[in-house]
Design an enzyme around this catalytic site. Sequence first.
Site: not given
Ligand code: GNR
Ligand code: NI
Length: 182
Positions: A102-103, A144
Amino acid sequence: MALLRIYETPDPMLRQISTPVETVDDELRALIKDMFETMYEAPGIGLAAVQVGVPKRLLVMDLQEPSDPADENSPPVKLPRVFINPEIVSHSDSEVPYTEGCLSVPDQYAEVMRPDHVRARWLDEHGKSHEEDLDDLLAICLQHEMDHLEGVLFIDHLSKLKRDMVLKKLAKARKERGSRAA
Ligand code: GNR
Ligand code: NI
């Protein structure tokens, strides 16, 4: 054209419950454009508006799959997708594990179980309604992102032990980054 600041845990912004988008207009489309720029630059495969400080029910996704499945480094095929006021209509009973990141929890990864098929309903950037079955990474990423709209992060799906491990690693990485910058 603008890169937006991505909020990171434990910022309380990420715990806000996002409110429905009332009107799909040029102002919203300008935000969507900035969200894509921010997501591609990060880089990430999805971004919810609350992650850039706008607690509205809006998210963008682009799985950015390699153009040649046999070559991971081949240039990604761009397939930008916009989801406004998304809803899960139904989901499979079966769940699959996937290693998520997640970023807003930078550089930390952990396995999360989620349904691998969902039927979802949403509006696009023109206000047009869609209902589709989504599978695999698309389904996982949508779930997500939709968690973000409820103030939920992927680490909330982990046991307390695993969550604390991830948060400890994050704190350590930040500390090391901080001392290098100083
Ligand atoms: O870039 C992202 N990769 C990811 C990999 C596996 C499951 C979910 C994600 S979402 C994430 C970007 C992010 O934080 N979106 O909210
Ligand atoms: Ni995320």
